[in-house]
Design a protein around this motif. Sequence first.
Motif, PDB file in Angstrom:
ATOM      1  N   CYS A   1      11.291-104.970 -80.765  1.00 27.43           N
ATOM      2  CA  CYS A   1      12.455-105.511 -81.450  1.00 27.43           C
ATOM      3  C   CYS A   1      12.426-107.030 -81.410  1.00 27.43           C
ATOM      4  O   CYS A   1      11.955-107.634 -80.443  1.00 27.43           O
ATOM      5  CB  CYS A   1      13.734-105.005 -80.785  1.00 27.43           C
ATOM      6  N   ARG A   2      12.959-107.633 -82.503  1.00 18.96           N
ATOM      7  CA  ARG A   2      13.007-109.085 -82.578  1.00 18.96           C
ATOM      8  C   ARG A   2      14.380-109.511 -83.097  1.00 18.96           C
ATOM      9  O   ARG A   2      15.202-108.692 -83.461  1.00 18.96           O
ATOM     10  CB  ARG A   2      11.909-109.609 -83.503  1.00 18.96           C
ATOM     11  N   ASN A   3      14.588-110.830 -83.145  1.00 17.80           N
ATOM     12  CA  ASN A   3      15.822-111.420 -83.675  1.00 17.80           C
ATOM     13  C   ASN A   3      17.052-110.959 -82.903  1.00 17.80           C
ATOM     14  O   ASN A   3      17.881-110.213 -83.401  1.00 17.80           O
ATOM     15  CB  ASN A   3      15.978-111.099 -85.167  1.00 17.80           C
ATOM     16  N   TYR A   4      17.119-111.411 -81.697  1.00 12.42           N
ATOM     17  CA  TYR A   4      18.278-111.135 -80.843  1.00 12.42           C
ATOM     18  C   TYR A   4      19.532-111.734 -81.474  1.00 12.42           C
ATOM     19  O   TYR A   4      19.548-112.877 -81.918  1.00 12.42           O
ATOM     20  CB  TYR A   4      18.027-111.726 -79.457  1.00 12.42           C
ATOM     21  N   SER A   5      20.614-110.931 -81.502  1.00 16.31           N
ATOM     22  CA  SER A   5      21.860-111.367 -82.133  1.00 16.31           C
ATOM     23  C   SER A   5      22.892-111.681 -81.068  1.00 16.31           C
ATOM     24  O   SER A   5      23.324-110.796 -80.319  1.00 16.31           O
ATOM     25  CB  SER A   5      22.393-110.270 -83.058  1.00 16.31           C
ATOM     26  N   VAL A   6      23.310-112.949 -81.035  1.00 20.56           N
ATOM     27  CA  VAL A   6      24.334-113.358 -80.076  1.00 20.56           C
ATOM     28  C   VAL A   6      25.657-112.668 -80.401  1.00 20.56           C
ATOM     29  O   VAL A   6      26.395-112.245 -79.500  1.00 20.56           O
ATOM     30  CB  VAL A   6      24.493-114.898 -80.097  1.00 20.56           C
ATOM     31  N   GLN A   7      25.964-112.536 -81.705  1.00 19.77           N
ATOM     32  CA  GLN A   7      27.213-111.880 -82.093  1.00 19.77           C
ATOM     33  C   GLN A   7      27.245-110.425 -81.646  1.00 19.77           C
ATOM     34  O   GLN A   7      28.267-109.927 -81.174  1.00 19.77           O
ATOM     35  CB  GLN A   7      27.411-111.984 -83.601  1.00 19.77           C
ATOM     36  N   MET A   8      26.113-109.704 -81.801  1.00 14.11           N
ATOM     37  CA  MET A   8      26.085-108.306 -81.370  1.00 14.11           C
ATOM     38  C   MET A   8      26.145-108.212 -79.847  1.00 14.11           C
ATOM     39  O   MET A   8      26.706-107.254 -79.303  1.00 14.11           O
ATOM     40  CB  MET A   8      24.843-107.601 -81.910  1.00 14.11           C
ATOM     41  N   PHE A   9      25.585-109.187 -79.173  1.00 12.20           N
ATOM     42  CA  PHE A   9      25.732-109.244 -77.714  1.00 12.20           C
ATOM     43  C   PHE A   9      27.201-109.334 -77.345  1.00 12.20           C
ATOM     44  O   PHE A   9      27.697-108.618 -76.463  1.00 12.20           O
ATOM     45  CB  PHE A   9      24.945-110.441 -77.169  1.00 12.20           C
ATOM     46  N   LEU A  10      27.939-110.208 -78.045  1.00 13.55           N
ATOM     47  CA  LEU A  10      29.353-110.375 -77.745  1.00 13.55           C
ATOM     48  C   LEU A  10      30.140-109.110 -78.087  1.00 13.55           C
ATOM     49  O   LEU A  10      31.068-108.728 -77.363  1.00 13.55           O
ATOM     50  CB  LEU A  10      29.910-111.565 -78.520  1.00 13.55           C
TER      51      LEU A  10
END
Length: 829
Positions: free
Chosen positions: A55-64
């Motif tokens: 997996c790539r492109n970690y999402s800060v919004q989805m983390f939140l």
Amino acid sequence: MLLLKLLVTFMSVFHSHSENNTGLHVYSPGDIIIGGLFPIHLILKRNEMPEDFFCRNYSVQMFLRTQGMIYAIEEINQRTPRLLPNITLGYDIYDTCGDVSLAIKATLQLVKNQSELQSCLLPDHINSSLPKPQTKVVIGERYSEVSTAVARILALPSVTQISYASSSEVLSKKFKFPTFFRTVPSDEFQTKAIYELVKEFNWKTVAIVGSDDEYGKYGSNRLQYIFSKSDVCVDFVEILSGDFLESSSDTNEILMDLKDKIDDSLAEAIIMFTKGTFVEAILKAVIENNMNRTWIASDSWSISAKLSTMPGIEKIGQVFGFTFKRNEVPGFRDLVRSMFNGSENDLLEYHLSHYPLCSDDPEEIIECNLSMECSDPKCLAKFVDQDESYSIYLAVQVIAEGLRRLLKCDIHSCERTEFTAFELLEEIQKVNITVNTTNLYFRDGDPSLGYDIVYWNKSKSNQGMRIEPIGEYWPNETITLPEDLSKTMKSINVTVFQCYKTCNPGEMLTKESGECCFKCKKCSAKHYSPGNGTECVLCGKHQYPSTLKDKCLNKTVDFLFWTDPASIILAVFAGLIIIIVIVFAVVIKLNCSTPVVKATGGCLCFLELLSLLFNACLIFNFPGTPRDRSCVGIPLFCFGISLSLSCILANLLQIQRSWIKKCSQSIPTVIIFSGISLSLTVSWLTIFPPGVSEDEETETILYQCRMKEQHFFFASIAYNAFLGITCLLVAFKSKQLPDLYKNASLIIVSMGLFLIVWIIFLPLFLSLKGKYKHAIGAATILISSYNILGCHLAPKCYIMLFRKELNNENAVSEYIRKHNEHKSLAVVK
């Protein structure tokens, strides 16, 4: 048992693989486990082997947002007084990377120990040693395409699924997805909301960009359907393939093609109903090419902080969007500012390992953007959204309320601790709660929620665009917008995007599905238009549009005129018959007592001549303006020709008996056979009298006689054919008798020609259309009359006028004697 072993084996294989990829897994124990499916990483990349993925492109919004679910669960556990006394909620959250295959594997991992699933695989008498299930409900997934696959699996063990963002209207079909719920409205209502916005701004033409997935495909199709039922046109529809971003060369080619379509389009707004990653690629191309249009954003990207802060985004033009009803998750933003107040979980550890705290100095100024390389609590707090995070919060509250009702909890204890997933499903269906100011209940899995309408305002921000709510829409209601905004947009619409055009005479502005809205289209065959976009108007009765279709002209009346060459020819030949009949009548009258007249029928000759005169007079009924009384030509002719044939048949029967019999003995034959025809004709004219028909062609109105019913027509034709064949057969038999005047032979020729003529006439008459149809009928009457005159009566008149030596008793007696001698010699030989 074999199926169960295969399932368990598959789970173990997945577990070993999942440890090798970058998909995250966060778990916290509890009495009741709530599963979670989140695309924390946004793009899944695969190598050649299907199992080799990362997996790539970690999402800060989805983390939140994932932290928001954890926060909501912990808030339920820590609430005072306790909502669920003596019960602790846990969570089991998987990173799906937005991929269907990873989501399916994660879902199977969540439900692998479900007792309901075991009961599907094992007979009742076999006891399972598998552990007691804990995951009773799952929150997720984000994308409709992924949720569709997950919902099919969770429906088997009756595990409730509550999505916080999947809005495809397909998921509303309860017979397919009985355990699916969501805390966002269905796209069915979003598409209606988009239509209401278009209508409110008085836009007449739009373009649609969708994608070939559960979300984009059904949303685009629904929009096309709604617009097709209205006066709004769809200039073009572009559906992006699922692998749109996988090949850079293909992506660039598709983007250039889409750019050209937008450049050439007269659409007043471009609706982009697809996932945010696709929109990002499109908007980059839009910015690079300095394109300025009006855009309508679906919920998937309408409030995207990443897109609204793209460099140059303020150049793309106006952006209107729809998002789910927004609200603040109570206390969550403060928790983020405190960097989760010392909380610990695997996901938070993962985030801080990749994005450590930027500085210990709280006064240091950090530039906040989604591409930051370190974590700053103030920046993270800014990225806490009010839509999906709140939808996740609502989902947790619904689950907690369903458990409270199911387990019959008060502030001290719960009466029950054991329950099945199906029992929880039934209870969630009945939930009706108010969270903050949001009242929420479900109808077929869809919530009682609406949309906020947002506008990307570039006037208040130097970098990027600020997303501001400007109105709202509730399902099956009208849209609510500031009155001054609606007036402003309508005035802009007139001056900036004027897609109307001037049409030529005979054309009107119209729309065709999938094509440019207001195209000039020629009026149809019966309409006209003076041009300038005026609506095509139906010409009046007995009118047709001109060649240019700019006016209506009166249709010309058409029938068989007296001045028509065909009418003149028919009249001449009919008049000739009348003259011939009169001449023959005079000749026969002068020779009435001679053998040749007696051999031809004697007094029957006058009746035969009368019938031929009657038929000739009928010819004058065919030309001219048709009237009901003038349409009796064919029925009366059928009787007239029957009368002629009856006279000929009586003459033949007279020859058969003896030509010296008295004439009066043939009268009954004529009365009987012609009487049958007369009864058919009278019945025809009484029951189904022929009348005048008015057949409209493109430029003419054809008036002609038409039979209301053809049964009597065919009966009369068949009867005349019967008389003709009978005459032919009797004539053949009479040929052996002594006949000085060759009466039988001439009748054979006459009846043969008569039958041939009618065999040709019948299919022609029935198939021919137009004013010459009845001219064919008149011509057949003339041919039949000339045939009888020429073969039956003309040779006798010739003998009476030019071969008088044969017209005496001695000639007849001599001919009979020679005939008998010849016959006797033939017998002797």
